[in-house]
Design a protein around this motif. Structure first.
Motif, mmCIF file in Angstrom:
data_model
loop_
_atom_site.group_PDB
_atom_site.id
_atom_site.type_symbol
_atom_site.label_atom_id
_atom_site.label_comp_id
_atom_site.label_asym_id
_atom_site.label_seq_id
_atom_site.Cartn_x
_atom_site.Cartn_y
_atom_site.Cartn_z
ATOM 1 N N LEU A 693 0.840 -1.203 0.000
ATOM 2 C CA LEU A 693 0.000 0.000 0.000
ATOM 3 C C LEU A 693 0.878 1.257 0.000
ATOM 4 N N ARG A 694 1.969 1.217 0.770
ATOM 5 C CA ARG A 694 2.879 2.362 0.821
ATOM 6 C C ARG A 694 3.578 2.550 -0.530
ATOM 7 N N GLU A 695 4.008 1.441 -1.127
ATOM 8 C CA GLU A 695 4.702 1.503 -2.422
ATOM 9 C C GLU A 695 3.790 2.046 -3.512
ATOM 10 N N PHE A 696 2.508 1.644 -3.493
ATOM 11 C CA PHE A 696 1.560 2.076 -4.515
ATOM 12 C C PHE A 696 1.023 3.486 -4.252
ATOM 13 N N GLY A 697 1.405 4.078 -3.123
ATOM 14 C CA GLY A 697 0.887 5.405 -2.789
ATOM 15 C C GLY A 697 -0.520 5.363 -2.236
ATOM 16 N N MET A 698 -0.954 4.202 -1.768
ATOM 17 C CA MET A 698 -2.311 4.034 -1.252
ATOM 18 C C MET A 698 -2.347 3.977 0.276
ATOM 19 N N HIS A 699 -1.192 4.124 0.920
ATOM 20 C CA HIS A 699 -1.085 4.052 2.375
ATOM 21 C C HIS A 699 -1.703 5.290 3.016
ATOM 22 N N TRP A 700 -2.220 5.131 4.231
ATOM 23 C CA TRP A 700 -2.844 6.259 4.920
ATOM 24 C C TRP A 700 -1.860 7.397 5.207
ATOM 25 N N GLU A 701 -0.562 7.097 5.163
ATOM 26 C CA GLU A 701 0.430 8.157 5.380
ATOM 27 C C GLU A 701 0.958 8.723 4.056
ATOM 28 N N SER A 702 0.494 8.178 2.916
ATOM 29 C CA SER A 702 0.952 8.669 1.617
ATOM 30 C C SER A 702 0.396 10.062 1.347
ATOM 31 N N GLU A 703 1.025 10.743 0.422
ATOM 32 C CA GLU A 703 0.560 12.079 0.037
ATOM 33 C C GLU A 703 -0.764 11.968 -0.708
ATOM 34 N N ARG A 704 -1.734 12.715 -0.265
ATOM 35 C CA ARG A 704 -3.036 12.735 -0.949
ATOM 36 C C ARG A 704 -2.921 13.583 -2.206
ATOM 37 N N LYS A 705 -3.423 13.045 -3.314
ATOM 38 C CA LYS A 705 -3.358 13.762 -4.576
ATOM 39 C C LYS A 705 -4.718 14.342 -4.911
ATOM 40 N N LYS A 706 -4.699 15.469 -5.583
ATOM 41 C CA LYS A 706 -5.931 16.127 -5.978
ATOM 42 C C LYS A 706 -6.587 15.334 -7.110
#
Length: 787
Positions: A693-706
């Motif tokens: 999830l972190r690698e795919f950018g889907m982790h709760w701590e990942s940067e939220r994208k517009k």
């Protein structure tokens, strides 16, 4: 033995058999022969009685309608008998009916100088349901009754009051003080499917067809059950009436509509019998698009004064006729059951039948789906079976006429070895995953384990791979694929991209130009979209829409192929079983080899990118804990654990003191959490899911994208009719690229309908609901404006 004696014996046999079928159809609601078989018996009986009128008796089925009412309901005497209709099966039957009408009205037949006396008719579809009588007094519904035997029916007042489109009080003004409305209670196709799905889920009885479902639902002793069923009324006439009514049948139905009673949306007038035939052909062409089942069209002399003048025969009016469609159900013999091997190795039983005409087509094969269906039907080789064909649907066996089973009937057994390659045949297993546990049970599918070493699987896999919605390789039909596989020129889809001119030219049916065209088509397929490529791979349970979802959400093949099942379930409409099928497919070493070879041989995916912004930082720690299915940890418990420990690592490393001190989680759940993470395999798997999830950018701590909204995000569009400037597939892709969902039916939630020439019931439904409609030119202009 004289001819009269022989005829008398046959007439007695036919009467007995018809009465038996009447009892099963009208009283038990359990018919065991299709309508076509019943119609044949009835026509034979009528023909014999016409040849031997001295043998006609008052109790003959030709002299009355249906069967006796059930004694568990009160009985209702119909003051005006509810008669059935005569049938037309060929165009000539309808022409003969029109001639009899003209003769009965003493109208000229016509000659070289004119058409003679024309008669106007009303036209409407013949719904496949249950006929009822509704009695209104001073505008209030006071009684509902079934047709029964045409003279006496069953009192079903409590049940009809539960049907939502039946008004309990008539609308408007002008209705007679006493009005008996007649109509058909039916169930729509969609309602029937939902009812059967619900029945199956609850372990209840499923119904064979909408007519049986409607009849069974209407005749419940408990009206609460009737109320829970999706029943509808369509009014088609009037029986008793104390008051003035319109002078034509068409205007009468319009009056009923004004008073709140539903009538057919397909009701029309025809000024002669040729117009009736045109109506019959039009409805027949649109039959599968209609939201309900019909088995023909009803034509009635429109002028009610002319109806009275024509009068009645023993069991039917002279002024009306039902023009039946070719039967969709027939009776035939099951000669054998053979087993076919599909693209995924599924071994499917196929019935070989004594050829029979069904819906105008000769049917000699029918699907039996799987061995669970064979067991459900109780079918044996040698049985007399009921086979059904509807539209382009593959013929299927609906049931067995057990009374006709021969003494030498044989059971159906699954082969132990694949009938194509000889590999072992294994029964699939169903794995249910819940709360950290897996429950294994036997599935309904048997599979050949030979995979692409089995020619049947290889051929089907390649046919799917090259299909229009997959890699779209024009010119690679089934016969050519068979040649390529049989000559061992192609052992996997990747081998298509190594074919040479000489190899193709040597195939049967190929010359210089056709060889170059096929090779060019193969070459042109090297740049598919990611969605097309994923669909072309033939992953079990992954259709076109799921392939599009995977491509749009995860962005590239590398992420799709490595995605863990638990990560895939974050995507909408991807459940556990589909997620595990996708993961299992990409984990298979042979599949990995084929994909690698495809890419090495020049297949280049065109629209790969990143994870869709919608899924960037789309998870929460609480939601993640919920997906781990820890026993006794529900939504609130997962939320409290997430708030207390803040991270997965902290929760895994928490000792018993940390857990026991927290509030909002019961003791049983705390012990389950501790036991779950003390298992090294489970804790390692949990960390692996989080890492992905972190690698795919889907982790709760990942940067939220517009998320940039597309112009049609959240909208539902429907395409109907023929589009001339672009194909339906292209139009669908354009709409989906703009964020729209393209649906197959019109509802109140539809935003827009695109209607090309030949648009039918969907356009009518859109107009009725006030949904926006665009023609093709306006649609293209709208696309250009949004692109």
């Amino acid at each position: 033995m004289t001819d009269a004696q022989t005829a008398a014996e046959r007439i007695a046999e036919l009467r007995s058999e018809i009465e038996h079928h009447n009892y099963r159809y009208y009283v038990l609601d359990e018919p065991n022969v299709p309508d076509a078989e019943y119609d044949r018996l009835f026509r034979e009986l009528r023909a014999l009685e016409e040849e031997h009128p001295q043998l006609v008796t008052p109790e003959s089925p030709t002299q009355r309608v249906g069967g006796e009412a059930l004694t568990v309901f009160g009985t209702v005497k119909h003051e005006v008998p509810m008669l059935s209709l005569g049938n037309a099966f060929e165009e000539q039957d309808l022409v003969d009916f029109a001639r009899r009408v003209r003769e009965g009205l003493d109208l000229p037949a016509g000659d070289l100088f004119g058409d003679g006396g024309k008669v106007e008719y009303s036209c409407e579809p013949k719904l496949d349901g249950l006929a009822v009588s509704l009695l209104y007094e001073n505008g209030q519904l006071v009684r509902g009754a079934t047709r029964g035997d045409g003279t006496t029916g069953e009192d079903i007042t409590a049940n009809v009051r539960t049907i939502r489109n039946i008004p309990l009080k008539l609308h408007g003004t002008g209705w007679p003080p006493v009005l008996e409305v007649r109509g058909e209670i039916f169930m729509s196709k969609a309602g029937f499917e939902k009812l059967n799905a619900r029945q199956a889920e609850l372990g209840g009885k499923t119904f064979a067809n909408p007519r049986n479902a409607a009849a069974g639902s209407l005749r419940q002793l408990d009206s609460k059950i009737t109320a829970s069923r999706p029943l509808e009324l369509c009014s088609y006439g009037v029986g008793r009436s104390d008051g003035e009514l319109p002078k034509t049948h068409y205007d009468l139905l319009q009056a009923l509509k004004k008073w709140g009673l539903p009538i057919s949306r397909e009701l029309k007038k025809a000024n002669d019998i040729q117009a009736c035939l045109d109506y019959y052909r039009d409805i027949g062409a649109r039959r599968d698009e209609l939201p309900y089942e019909i088995d023909g069209v009803v034509f009635k002399v429109n002028d009610i004064g002319q109806q009275r003048e024509l009068g009645f025969r023993a069991r039917e009016p002279r002024w009306a006729i039902a023009h039946k469609f070719p039967a969709r159900e027939e009776v035939t013999e099951l000669l054998d059951v053979e087993f076919q091997v599909g693209r995924t190795g599924a071994i499917t039983p196929v019935a070989r039948l004594q050829p029979v005409q069904v819906a105008g087509v000769t049917v000699s094969n029918a699907t039996l789906h799987n061995m669970d269906e064979v067991a459900r039907l109780g079918v044996m080789i040698g049985d007399t079976v009921i086979v059904r064909r509807a539209g382009d649907v593959i013929p299927q066996i609906l049931g067995v006429i057990a009374d006709r089973r021969p003494s030498d009937a044989r059971e159906v057994h699954v082969p132990e070895r694949c009938p194509v390659c000889g590999s072992d045949v294994e029964r699939t297993q169903l794995i249910k995953r819940s709360k950290g546990r897996e429950t294994v049970s036997e599935g309904s599918i048997y599979r050949c384990v030979g995979r692409l070493a089995c020619q049947a699987q290889l051929k089907q896999a390649i046919i799917h791979f090259v299909s229009r919605r997959a890699m779209d390789i024009d010119g690679l039909g089934d016969k050519i694929v068979e040649q390529l596989v049989d000559r061992e020129l192609v052992r996997s889809p990747a081998d298509l991209y190594t074919l040479t001119y000489e190899q193709v030219f040597d195939l049967e049916g190929f010359a210089d130009l056709s060889t170059k065209n096929l090779l060019a088509s193969i070459d042109n397929s090297r740049k598919p979209t990611l969605a097309r490529f994923v669909y072309a791979l033939g992953i079990p349970e992954v259709g076109e829409e799921t392939a599009k979802l995977l491509a749009r959400s995860l962005g590239n093949l590398e992420r799709i192929s490595r995605a863990l099942p638990e990560v895939l379930t974050y995507l909408p409409d991807v459940g556990n079983e589909v997620a595990y099928e996708i993961h299992r497919f990409f984990s298979d070493e042979h599949n990995q080899t084929v994909i690698r070879q495809l890419l090495e041989r020049g297949v280049a995916l065109q629209d790969e990118g990143g994870v869709h912004p919608e899924y960037a930082a789309s998870t929460t720690l609480a939601g993640f804990l919920g997906k781990l299915d820890i026993p006794y940890v529900a939504v609130t418990g997962a939320k409290n654990l997430a708030e207390r420990f803040k991270s997965l690592d902290a929760l895994i490393e928490a000792d018993w003191l940390d857990l026991s001190a927290m509030k909002g989680v019961n003791e049983r759940a705390k012990r389950a959490v501790r036991e779950f993470f003390e298992d090294p395999d489970r804790s390692a798997k949990s960390r692996a899911i989080e890492a992905q999830l972190r690698e795919f950018g889907m982790h709760w701590e990942s940067e939220r994208k517009k998320v940039e909204g597309l112009p049609l995000t959240g909208q539902t569009w429907v395409l109907t009719g023929t589009l001339e400037a672009m194909s339906r597939d292209v139009a669908k892709e354009r709409l989906e690229a703009l964020g729209a969902k393209v649906a197959g039916s019109v509802s109140a939630k539809t935003n827009c309908v695109v209607a090309g020439p030949g648009a039918g019931s969907k356009l009518a439904k859109a107009s009725e609901l006030g949904v926006k409609v665009l023609d093709e030119n306006a649609f293209i202009a709208a696309l250009d404006a949004m692109s």
